[in-house]
Design an enzyme around this catalytic site. Structure first.
Site, PDB file in Angstrom:
ATOM      1  N   ASP A 189       9.158   2.687   1.327  1.00 13.91           N
ATOM      2  CA  ASP A 189       7.994   3.411   1.820  1.00 13.91           C
ATOM      3  C   ASP A 189       7.922   3.168   3.327  1.00 13.91           C
ATOM      4  O   ASP A 189       7.472   2.115   3.782  1.00 13.91           O
ATOM      5  CB  ASP A 189       6.732   2.919   1.108  1.00 13.91           C
ATOM      6  CG  ASP A 189       5.473   3.577   1.651  1.00 13.91           C
ATOM      7  OD1 ASP A 189       5.536   4.230   2.715  1.00 13.91           O
ATOM      8  OD2 ASP A 189       4.410   3.426   1.031  1.00 13.91           O
TER       9      ASP A 189
ATOM     10  N   PHE B 130       0.845  -1.201   0.000  1.00 10.79           N
ATOM     11  CA  PHE B 130       0.000   0.000   0.000  1.00 10.79           C
ATOM     12  C   PHE B 130       0.873   1.241   0.000  1.00 10.79           C
ATOM     13  O   PHE B 130       1.797   1.360   0.811  1.00 10.79           O
ATOM     14  CB  PHE B 130      -0.932   0.017   1.225  1.00 10.79           C
ATOM     15  CG  PHE B 130      -1.883   1.194   1.192  1.00 10.79           C
ATOM     16  CD1 PHE B 130      -2.992   1.178   0.362  1.00 10.79           C
ATOM     17  CD2 PHE B 130      -1.644   2.321   1.969  1.00 10.79           C
ATOM     18  CE1 PHE B 130      -3.858   2.267   0.306  1.00 10.79           C
ATOM     19  CE2 PHE B 130      -2.503   3.414   1.917  1.00 10.79           C
ATOM     20  CZ  PHE B 130      -3.610   3.389   1.086  1.00 10.79           C
TER      21      PHE B 130
ATOM     22  N   LYS C  84       2.733   9.844   8.235  1.00 11.08           N
ATOM     23  CA  LYS C  84       2.055   9.336   9.429  1.00 11.08           C
ATOM     24  C   LYS C  84       2.696   9.845  10.729  1.00 11.08           C
ATOM     25  O   LYS C  84       2.503  10.990  11.100  1.00 11.08           O
ATOM     26  CB  LYS C  84       1.951   7.803   9.386  1.00 11.08           C
ATOM     27  CG  LYS C  84       0.947   7.323   8.341  1.00 11.08           C
ATOM     28  CD  LYS C  84       0.388   5.928   8.622  1.00 11.08           C
ATOM     29  CE  LYS C  84      -0.833   5.657   7.750  1.00 11.08           C
ATOM     30  NZ  LYS C  84      -0.591   4.822   6.601  1.00 11.08           N
TER      31      LYS C  84
END
Ligand SMILES: *Cc1c(COP(=O)(O)O)cnc(C)c1O
Length: 403
Positions: free
Chosen positions: A225, A140, A254
């Site tokens: 990532d 993702f 995040k």
């Protein structure tokens, strides 16, 4: 004067685009790892806003940074630079492999920048033919059209018309499947150093080192990532530091803002130089408020005490979840690393993760899912040990109510 009317969950269905299905309660305030809803019911927060609230809610260092910067200057755009952005960039460079930083506002944007940079680098250095991007099934990387297409679930990118091209997907933890796709035409390989949304899947040592070696062999950039794994989540400042593998580009978001939106792309000077003036940008990227808060996050997390605390707290979780499993026999595996933990439901409870999440809310503890059959925990990195114990006791009650 704002008009007053009752704000209830039902209003969501009236006025919001229906792309989410939020839970029945509306949290209104938080402190540390506790959250209260409109009825003042208390929840222990094991979800951390999906691995975002790295220091819990309203951490004094973050509130202090936000207030201080909020009274100085909020926004400039990139026509000027600003002190918080430069301070944060310097600290990121000093504490990682990177020499250059690009700021944006989210994980997807940081990955978008990484992918565009990789394509520019390949075009400039090797020519137009080197454009293939390889990523991994179940991966993702965000929801912009480029990043969602690079992500490994076609269902998320289908139905929006023609997709960005020359993107292929290998299998995670299967080096042969990458070998079969990679060639000198490969521009970059994008990978999570632990798949988060895809089910809390750690890479094997052989696999992650093999990915680096294949990238080197074919002159392809390796993009990590670290949107979910970064900023202490797995027990090191960034996950790559514990893997014996250094990427060429790393993306962070995040936890980096601890709840204030920010994203960053980190890379070397040699690669960064291909993102020349005017090639990419963002109005808000490097916003002084975001960078001031993020600097406070980084200062707090990047200490030996907090990083060691993450590993110690992880042990409390794993022991607690194993004890629950010994009583109720519902998990086939407890996996993950640091404070990103997945409890995998066994064959008797397949597809039931959401039911456990809802029951946990009823008992006063917020958890996450990762897919239909995994319960995910991504709490504050400084959650007090007694909140872990209390939250797990509530979680056990939720389980008892369902089995
Ligand atoms: C959450 C996530 C993203 C997307 O971040 P947004 O801030 O929602 O755009 C990208 N990559 C990974 C690994 C993530 O976990």
């Amino acid at each position: 004067m704002s008009e007053h009317f009752s704000v209830e969950r039902g209003l969501f269905d009236d006025v919001m685009v229906p792309n989410y299905a939020p839970s029945a309660v509306i949290p209104v305030r938080g402190q540390g790892s506790r959250v209260w809803d409109q009825q003042d019911k208390e929840y222990i927060d094991f979800a951390g806003g999906i691995a975002v609230s790295a220091l819990g809610h309203c951490h004094p260092a973050l509130v202090g940074a936000l207030k201080e910067q909020g009274e100085k200057i909020w926004h400039l755009s990139n026509v000027q630079t600003n002190e918080p952005a430069l301070r944060l960039a310097k600290k990121l460079v000093d504490s990682t492999f990177a020499e250059k930083v690009y700021f944006c506002n989210s994980g997807a944007e940081s990955n978008e920048a990484a992918l565009k940079l990789a394509r520019r680098w390949a075009l400039d250095v090797h020519g137009a033919d080197k454009s293939q991007i390889i990523a991994f099934k179940q991966g993702f990387h965000g929801r912009t059209f480029f990043t969602v297409t690079v992500g490994g679930q076609a269902a998320y990118s289908d139905g929006f018309g023609p997709k960005p091209g020359d993107i292929d997907h290998a299998e995670y933890n299967n080096l042969d499947s990458l070998k079969a796709l990679i060639s000198d035409r490969t521009c970059a390989v994008m990978i999570e150093p632990l798949q988060g949304e895809g089910g809390i899947v750690s890479p094997t040592d052989e696999f992650i080192k093999g990915v680096r070696a294949l990238c080197d062999q074919h002159n392809a950039l390796l993009i990590f990532d670290e949107v979910q794994t970064g900023v202490g989540r797995l027990g090191e400042l960034y996950a790559y530091m514990d893997l014996g593998v250094t990427p060429d580009i790393l993306t962070s978001a995040k936890g980096l803002g601890g709840g204030f939106p920010i994203g960053a792309m980190l890379t070397t000077t040699e690669i960064a130089k291909h993102l020349k003036i005017g090639t990419h940008g963002s109005t808000y990227g490097g916003n002084p408020l975001a960078c001031a808060v993020s600097e406070a996050v980084l200062d707090t997390v990047n200490t030996t005490e907090v990083l060691a605390g993450i590993k110690a707290k992880a042990k409390i979780y794993v022991a607690g979840l194993n004890a629950i499993n010994a009583k109720y026999n519902i998990f086939s595996e407890i996996r993950g690393k640091g404070l990103l933990i997945g409890a995998v439901l066994n064959e008797n409870y397949q597809g039931k993760a959401k039911a456990f999440l809802n029951a946990a809310m009823d008992e006063g503890v917020m958890v996450l899912v990762a897919g239909a059959s995994i319960i995910r925990f991504a709490p504050s990195l400084v959650i007090p040990d007694e909140d872990i114990t209390l939250g797990l006791a509530r979680f056990e009650k939720a389980i008892a109510s369902l089995v």
